[in-house]
Design an enzyme around this catalytic site. Structure first.
Site, PDB file in Angstrom:
ATOM      1  N   THR A   1     -23.830  -8.231  -3.026  1.00 33.70           N
ATOM      2  CA  THR A   1     -23.005  -9.336  -3.520  1.00 33.70           C
ATOM      3  C   THR A   1     -23.795 -10.643  -3.583  1.00 33.70           C
ATOM      4  OG1 THR A   1     -22.216  -9.656  -1.264  1.00 33.70           O
ATOM      5  CG2 THR A   1     -20.787  -8.380  -2.729  1.00 33.70           C
TER       6      THR A   1
ATOM      7  N   LYS B   1     -12.342 -19.211  -2.160  1.00 32.42           N
ATOM      8  CA  LYS B   1     -12.721 -17.841  -2.535  1.00 32.42           C
ATOM      9  C   LYS B   1     -12.552 -16.881  -1.359  1.00 32.42           C
ATOM     10  CE  LYS B   1     -16.681 -19.497  -3.601  1.00 32.42           C
ATOM     11  NZ  LYS B   1     -18.079 -19.726  -4.001  1.00 32.42           N
TER      12      LYS B   1
ATOM     13  N   GLY C   1     -25.294 -13.733  -5.046  1.00 31.04           N
ATOM     14  CA  GLY C   1     -25.048 -14.508  -6.264  1.00 31.04           C
ATOM     15  C   GLY C   1     -23.626 -14.447  -6.801  1.00 31.04           C
TER      16      GLY C   1
ATOM     17  N   GLY D   1     -21.015 -16.104  -5.802  1.00 29.90           N
ATOM     18  CA  GLY D   1     -20.442 -17.452  -5.901  1.00 29.90           C
ATOM     19  C   GLY D   1     -20.967 -18.186  -7.130  1.00 29.90           C
ATOM     20  N   CYS D   2     -22.274 -18.093  -7.374  1.00 25.96           N
ATOM     21  CA  CYS D   2     -22.886 -18.777  -8.532  1.00 25.96           C
ATOM     22  C   CYS D   2     -22.342 -18.191  -9.833  1.00 25.96           C
ATOM     23  CB  CYS D   2     -24.407 -18.620  -8.504  1.00 25.96           C
ATOM     24  SG  CYS D   2     -25.162 -19.208  -6.987  1.00 25.96           S
TER      25      CYS D   2
HETATM   26  N1  ATP Z   1     -16.682  -7.135  -2.444  1.00 25.83           N
HETATM   27  C1  ATP Z   1     -16.147  -7.819  -3.455  1.00 25.83           C
HETATM   28  N2  ATP Z   1     -15.432  -7.186  -4.416  1.00 25.83           N
HETATM   29  C2  ATP Z   1     -14.891  -7.858  -5.448  1.00 25.83           C
HETATM   30  N3  ATP Z   1     -15.007  -9.214  -5.596  1.00 25.83           N
HETATM   31  C3  ATP Z   1     -15.696  -9.904  -4.664  1.00 25.83           C
HETATM   32  C4  ATP Z   1     -16.308  -9.254  -3.547  1.00 25.83           C
HETATM   33  N4  ATP Z   1     -16.932 -10.205  -2.791  1.00 25.83           N
HETATM   34  C5  ATP Z   1     -16.726 -11.380  -3.400  1.00 25.83           C
HETATM   35  N5  ATP Z   1     -15.971 -11.223  -4.522  1.00 25.83           N
HETATM   36  C6  ATP Z   1     -15.558 -12.276  -5.441  1.00 25.83           C
HETATM   37  O1  ATP Z   1     -16.725 -13.002  -5.774  1.00 25.83           O
HETATM   38  C7  ATP Z   1     -16.426 -14.395  -5.936  1.00 25.83           C
HETATM   39  C8  ATP Z   1     -17.305 -15.192  -4.966  1.00 25.83           C
HETATM   40  O2  ATP Z   1     -16.729 -15.084  -3.663  1.00 25.83           O
HETATM   41  P1  ATP Z   1     -17.492 -15.302  -2.304  1.00 25.83           P
HETATM   42  O3  ATP Z   1     -16.450 -15.662  -1.303  1.00 25.83           O
HETATM   43  O4  ATP Z   1     -18.346 -14.107  -2.042  1.00 25.83           O
HETATM   44  O5  ATP Z   1     -18.388 -16.545  -2.680  1.00 25.83           O
HETATM   45  P2  ATP Z   1     -19.694 -17.106  -1.999  1.00 25.83           P
HETATM   46  O6  ATP Z   1     -19.691 -16.804  -0.553  1.00 25.83           O
HETATM   47  O7  ATP Z   1     -19.764 -18.544  -2.386  1.00 25.83           O
HETATM   48  O8  ATP Z   1     -20.841 -16.339  -2.718  1.00 25.83           O
HETATM   49  P3  ATP Z   1     -22.417 -16.537  -2.428  1.00 25.83           P
HETATM   50  O9  ATP Z   1     -22.736 -15.599  -1.329  1.00 25.83           O
HETATM   51  O10 ATP Z   1     -23.034 -16.177  -3.729  1.00 25.83           O
HETATM   52  O11 ATP Z   1     -22.647 -17.959  -2.023  1.00 25.83           O
HETATM   53  C9  ATP Z   1     -14.945 -14.535  -5.663  1.00 25.83           C
HETATM   54  O12 ATP Z   1     -14.229 -14.504  -6.865  1.00 25.83           O
HETATM   55  C10 ATP Z   1     -14.619 -13.315  -4.804  1.00 25.83           C
HETATM   56  O13 ATP Z   1     -13.283 -12.959  -4.921  1.00 25.83           O
HETATM   57  C1  HMH Z   2     -30.846 -21.095  -5.269  1.00 30.96           C
HETATM   58  C2  HMH Z   2     -29.628 -20.564  -4.630  1.00 30.96           C
HETATM   59  N1  HMH Z   2     -28.439 -21.123  -4.932  1.00 30.96           N
HETATM   60  C3  HMH Z   2     -27.304 -20.641  -4.371  1.00 30.96           C
HETATM   61  C4  HMH Z   2     -27.342 -19.597  -3.483  1.00 30.96           C
HETATM   62  C5  HMH Z   2     -26.058 -19.085  -2.836  1.00 30.96           C
HETATM   63  O1  HMH Z   2     -25.773 -17.810  -3.217  1.00 30.96           O
HETATM   64  C6  HMH Z   2     -28.604 -19.022  -3.201  1.00 30.96           C
HETATM   65  N2  HMH Z   2     -28.729 -17.979  -2.347  1.00 30.96           N
HETATM   66  N3  HMH Z   2     -29.724 -19.534  -3.792  1.00 30.96           N
END
Ligand code: ATP
Ligand code: HMH
Length: 301
Positions: free
Chosen positions: A220, A181, A222, A224-225
């Site tokens: 932003t 991602k 959540g 990833g979830c």
């Molecule tokens: N600023 C943004 N604008 C548009 N899409 C975004 C943005 N930030 C993240 N995304 C999208 O959100 C999804 C999750 O990406 P990200 O890399 O943020 O995951 P993550 O770090 O696992 O998230 P989390 O912080 O919830 O664990 C991907 O499809 C990414 O392309």
């Molecule tokens: C419970 C839980 N799962 C996943 C994440 C990652 O976004 C978080 N912050 N909290």
């Protein structure tokens, strides 16, 4: 609720942690599944005391109680697809992996959650190896961000080229598809398009790229979830891996855009899962897709 060809309601299970603030974890997963009209079920691995400012505490569920929840769901409701999120520790990973092997389920999406946005660890460091050894061989799809991909492949990722190498190496651990991602990728990694956020998909020996405008926001929490649950829901509905990622990417873009202006919490606000489900995603000939103005466009690169 959507029904399968066999006529029953599509059932998706998330095995993850609770976010008391409702933005990530089990809560984000269930909201997303509901939005995709899939029946969502949940097995909790942990409770977090959490809000948009950070994680204030973590309570780990016992592996025995995780197992009991899994059996409760499986023996009565049945499971079409599974998604894993925050798994906390080695014993819980072991419990979950054993269960998934026993029920021999094909559609498993692993979101290898390791660290919350504010830096709090959500998986013990010593558990990364067991995640690789036990869970990755069972995964159909894995969705690491860049930091998680580094942990899984064991070297640092310095540019977009490295993301490709990491995806190939992670696929060698078992998953059919690897999605690296782009949320954490520095803008200059994507040549000529620093305003795009690109997710790289490696499946069947080929790379496909899903891009959208990068929404300028710190709200932003959540993402990833929500993204992995959207993929899970689409797989449960019978879509292919690429179709599922295409729909999930368009959905997360709308969900982040909608949340830009809302006032939920004082810190990293959550994404808005009430965003509309995008129009159908049709894989075309190109390997680079950009979601613009509510529809998918094919672009050569
Ligand atoms: N600023 C943004 N604008 C548009 N899409 C975004 C943005 N930030 C993240 N995304 C999208 O959100 C999804 C999750 O990406 P990200 O890399 O943020 O995951 P993550 O770090 O696992 O998230 P989390 O912080 O919830 O664990 C991907 O499809 C990414 O392309
Ligand atoms: C419970 C839980 N799962 C996943 C994440 C990652 O976004 C978080 N912050 N909290």
């Amino acid at each position: 609720m959507i029904r399968t060809d066999q006529g029953h309601v599509v059932r998706a299970l998330t095995i993850a942690g609770s976010d008391s603030g409702g933005g990530a974890g089990i809560q984000a997963d269930l909201k997303t599944m509901h939005q995709f009209q899939v029946y969502g079920m949940s097995v909790l691995t942990s409770l977090t005391a959490q809000n948009t400012n950070g994680v204030q505490g973590i309570y780990e569920v016992t592996p025995e109680f995780v197992r009991l929840q899994l059996e409760s769901v499986y023996t009565d409701l049945g499971i079409d697809v599974v998604k894993t999120g925050m798994l906390v520790n080695t014993k819980i990973i072991h419990t979950v992996a054993s269960f998934l092997r026993e029920i021999d389920i094909e559609k498993v999406v692993v979101d290898p959650v390791m660290v919350a946005k504010g830096g709090t660890p959500l998986l013990r460091q010593e558990s990364v190896e067991i995640l690789k050894d036990e869970l990755l061989p069972l995964a159909m799809v894995i969705t690491p961000n860049v930091v998680e991909a580094e942990e899984l492949c064991g070297y640092s990722i310095r540019d977009f080229e490295d993301c490709h190498r990491a995806a190939i190496d992670i696929a060698a651990l078992g998953p059919r598809a690897v999605i690296v991602k782009g949320g954490h990728m520095p803008p200059d990694w994507i040549k000529d398009a620093p305003n795009l956020v690109v997710d790289l998909v490696y499946v069947g020996g080929e790379f496909t790229y899903f891009a959208s405008e990068r929404v300028d926001t710190y709200k932003t929490h959540g993402t990833g979830c929500t993204f992995s649950s959207a993929i899970t829901s689409m797989l449960a509905r019978g879509a292919s891996i690429l179709e599922s990622v295409g729909m999930a990417k368009a959905f997360i873009y709308e969900a982040v855009k909608r949340a830009k202006t809302w006032d939920v919490g004082a810190g990293h606000g959550p994404t808005d899962q009430s965003a509309p489900i995008p129009a159908r995603f049709e894989p075309m000939s190109s390997a680079f897709y950009v979601f613009r103005n509510g529809r998918w466009n094919e672009e050569s690169r």
